[in-house]
Design an enzyme around this catalytic site. Structure first.
Site, mmCIF file in Angstrom:
data_model
loop_
_atom_site.group_PDB
_atom_site.id
_atom_site.type_symbol
_atom_site.label_atom_id
_atom_site.label_comp_id
_atom_site.label_asym_id
_atom_site.label_seq_id
_atom_site.Cartn_x
_atom_site.Cartn_y
_atom_site.Cartn_z
ATOM 1 N N SER A 51 0.819 -1.216 0.000
ATOM 2 C CA SER A 51 0.000 0.000 0.000
ATOM 3 C C SER A 51 0.852 1.266 0.000
ATOM 4 C CB SER A 51 -0.938 0.011 1.210
ATOM 5 O OG SER A 51 -1.890 -1.028 1.131
ATOM 6 N N GLY A 263 -4.272 -2.112 -1.047
ATOM 7 C CA GLY A 263 -3.411 -1.781 -2.168
ATOM 8 C C GLY A 263 -3.146 -0.291 -2.236
ATOM 9 N N GLY A 265 -2.420 3.626 -4.286
ATOM 10 C CA GLY A 265 -2.904 4.465 -5.369
ATOM 11 C C GLY A 265 -4.353 4.881 -5.265
ATOM 12 N N CYS A 292 -9.279 -1.681 3.017
ATOM 13 C CA CYS A 292 -8.492 -0.556 2.510
ATOM 14 C C CYS A 292 -8.884 -0.204 1.066
ATOM 15 C CB CYS A 292 -7.000 -0.865 2.641
ATOM 16 S SG CYS A 292 -5.939 0.578 2.433
ATOM 17 N N GLN A 296 -12.659 0.823 -0.685
ATOM 18 C CA GLN A 296 -12.962 1.929 -1.595
ATOM 19 C C GLN A 296 -13.531 1.421 -2.920
ATOM 20 O OE1 GLN A 296 -9.127 3.826 -1.812
ATOM 21 N NE2 GLN A 296 -9.035 4.083 0.414
ATOM 22 N N ASN A 334 -3.540 2.937 6.795
ATOM 23 C CA ASN A 334 -2.599 3.328 5.751
ATOM 24 C C ASN A 334 -3.366 3.608 4.469
ATOM 25 O OD1 ASN A 334 -0.482 3.763 4.030
ATOM 26 N ND2 ASN A 334 0.036 1.607 3.808
ATOM 27 N N GLY A 336 -4.527 7.085 1.599
ATOM 28 C CA GLY A 336 -4.544 8.495 1.238
ATOM 29 C C GLY A 336 -5.825 8.905 0.556
ATOM 30 N N HIS A 376 -6.661 -1.524 8.626
ATOM 31 C CA HIS A 376 -5.991 -2.807 8.413
ATOM 32 C C HIS A 376 -6.207 -3.694 9.627
ATOM 33 C CE1 HIS A 376 -3.216 -1.830 4.836
ATOM 34 N NE2 HIS A 376 -4.034 -0.815 4.990
ATOM 35 N N GLU A 378 -5.719 -6.703 10.092
ATOM 36 C CA GLU A 378 -4.758 -7.811 10.223
ATOM 37 C C GLU A 378 -3.430 -7.339 10.780
ATOM 38 O OE1 GLU A 378 -2.981 -5.507 7.344
ATOM 39 O OE2 GLU A 378 -5.088 -6.013 7.498
#
Length: 402
Positions: A51, A263, A265, A292, A296, A334, A336, A376, A378
């Site tokens: 990520s 992941g 981007g 994550c 989205q 994590n 953006g 996250h 995990e």
């Protein structure tokens, strides 16, 4: 500290700000979006988290590298590599000490060809990023004559591509796919309580054989290894498939559940994934769980929108509230980008919300067994408050099979 660590280096931001320090990694230059992470531990897991592709990580905890690095605490699956484009820290200890360590952080960075800088004011950098938002930067080490072209470093930072509009999922995924059957592990001295394997003289105890009752296809957008382990812990046989795998190939495996991984981007350019997920939630009854970027993408496939955040969420200490019962979880984060909660359609219900900024942290569909979480759950290392989400996924699978 090795000789490489005495070489001068700079961090140049796109706005022209220069931070001067020393090199603790590979020589040369690197660019990426500069973000800050507030976790106190787990620097190797952070560096190897897919990520972070396209990003340089600033760690706000001042002393990084105390416990060295090893061959086991890697989150990048079979690729076994560092995905962050650079590392920025305050202080690298002269010595590292841990019985599992096989190398120092500096040696690890050099072996992985990662450009990194230490001895800069990370508090000042973090304050700047909080005020102005995440921006691109360039880490550059001195040449053979000890000189650094600061103007060129700023120009490289300015020329680096924005994270907005970048489809990195298809770059970071394993291009061939694979089967995953290994569960979580812990340190052990013998094999009395389960299987053991030995790496560099250190034993690790694997999960006792678990009946693999459920067939899971995991869409790999940059999946973290510990996600796969936690699925196996719950009786899942996981088939990991590349991000761009056509939905027909996924359904040919006759999965009991479909997992959408984390992941890097921008999620919006991942049209191939959005269309595949839309097919799953409109034309099948297969349970879906996303984390994550997968969260989205599920939102986009459902008709919602996503937003680029000012400086994102990166750390292992983020409070998230469960909207159903009001309980608060401390989570690892994590990302953006985030889901625009105001854009959720009528059949999508928000389930979790960040107590830092009120941004969306979870959704569930009311007309399909599909749900997702932004953080996250995990985290390894990190808080385990929301690992129960994996249990919910298995419960949804069992209900669908009943």
């Amino acid at each position: 500290m090795n000789a490489q660590a005495t070489q001068k280096a700079i961090l140049a931001l796109a706005d022209g700000t220069i931070f001067r320090g020393i090199s603790i990694g590979a020589a040369g230059s690197t660019v990426g979006e500069v973000v800050f992470n507030t976790a106190m531990t787990g620097y190797q897991e952070i560096l190897t988290d897919p990520s972070y592709a396209g990003q340089m990580v600033t760690l706000t905890y001042p002393h990084i590298g105390n416990t060295g690095c090893n061959d086991e605490d890697v989150e990048s699956g079979r690729q076994h590599k560092v995905w962050a484009t650079g590392l920025i820290i305050r202080d690298l200890p002269l010595l590292h000490s841990n019985f599992r360590a096989t190398t120092s952080l500096s040696e690890y960075l050099q072996a992985q060809q990662v450009v990194a800088i230490a001895d800069i004011d990370t508090r000042r950098l973090t304050t700047l990023l909080r005020n102005t938002g995440a921006q691109n930067g360039c880490i550059m080490t001195a040449d053979a004559d000890g000189q650094i072209d600061e103007a060129r470093a700023v120009a490289l930072a300015k020329a680096a591509p924005s994270m907005k509009g970048q489809d990195l999922a298809k770059v970071c995924c394993d291009q061939e796919g694979y089967e995953w059957t290994e569960g979580s592990w812990q340190l052990a001295h013998d094999g009395r309580n389960g299987k053991t394997s030995q790496t560099g003289g250190r034993f690790r105890q694997l999960t006792v054989d678990i009946e693999q009752k459920y067939r899971i296809v995991a869409y790999d957008f940059g999946v973290k290894t510990n996600i796969l382990r936690m699925l196996v812990d719950r009786g899942c046989h996981v088939t990991v498939m590349p991000a761009t795998t056509p939905i027909e190939q996924v359904l040919a495996h006759n999965p009991d559940g479909i997992f959408l991984s984390n992941g890097p981007g921008d999620p919006e350019p991942c049209v191939y994934a959005i269309e595949a997920i839309r097919h799953i939630i409109t034309k099948t009854d297969i349970p879906v769980f996303g984390i994550c970027l997968g969260h989205q993408l599920l939102a986009l496939a459902s008709g919602a929108k996503t937003l680029k955040m000012k400086f994102g969420h990166h750390g292992a200490n983020h409070p998230v509230q469960n909207l159903a019962d009001g309980t608060v979880m401390i989570t690892s984060q994590n990302h953006g980008f985030c889901v625009d909660e105001s854009s959720l359609p009528a059949n999508v219900k928000p389930t979790h919300r960040s107590l830092f900024d009120g941004s969306n942290q979870g959704i569930e569909l009311t007309d399909h067994p599909a749900f997702s979480f932004q953080g996250h759950p995990e985290a390894s290392p990190g808080p385990h408050d929301c690992s129960v989400l994996f249990d919910r996924f298995v419960c949804e699978i069992e209900k669908s099979k009943a």
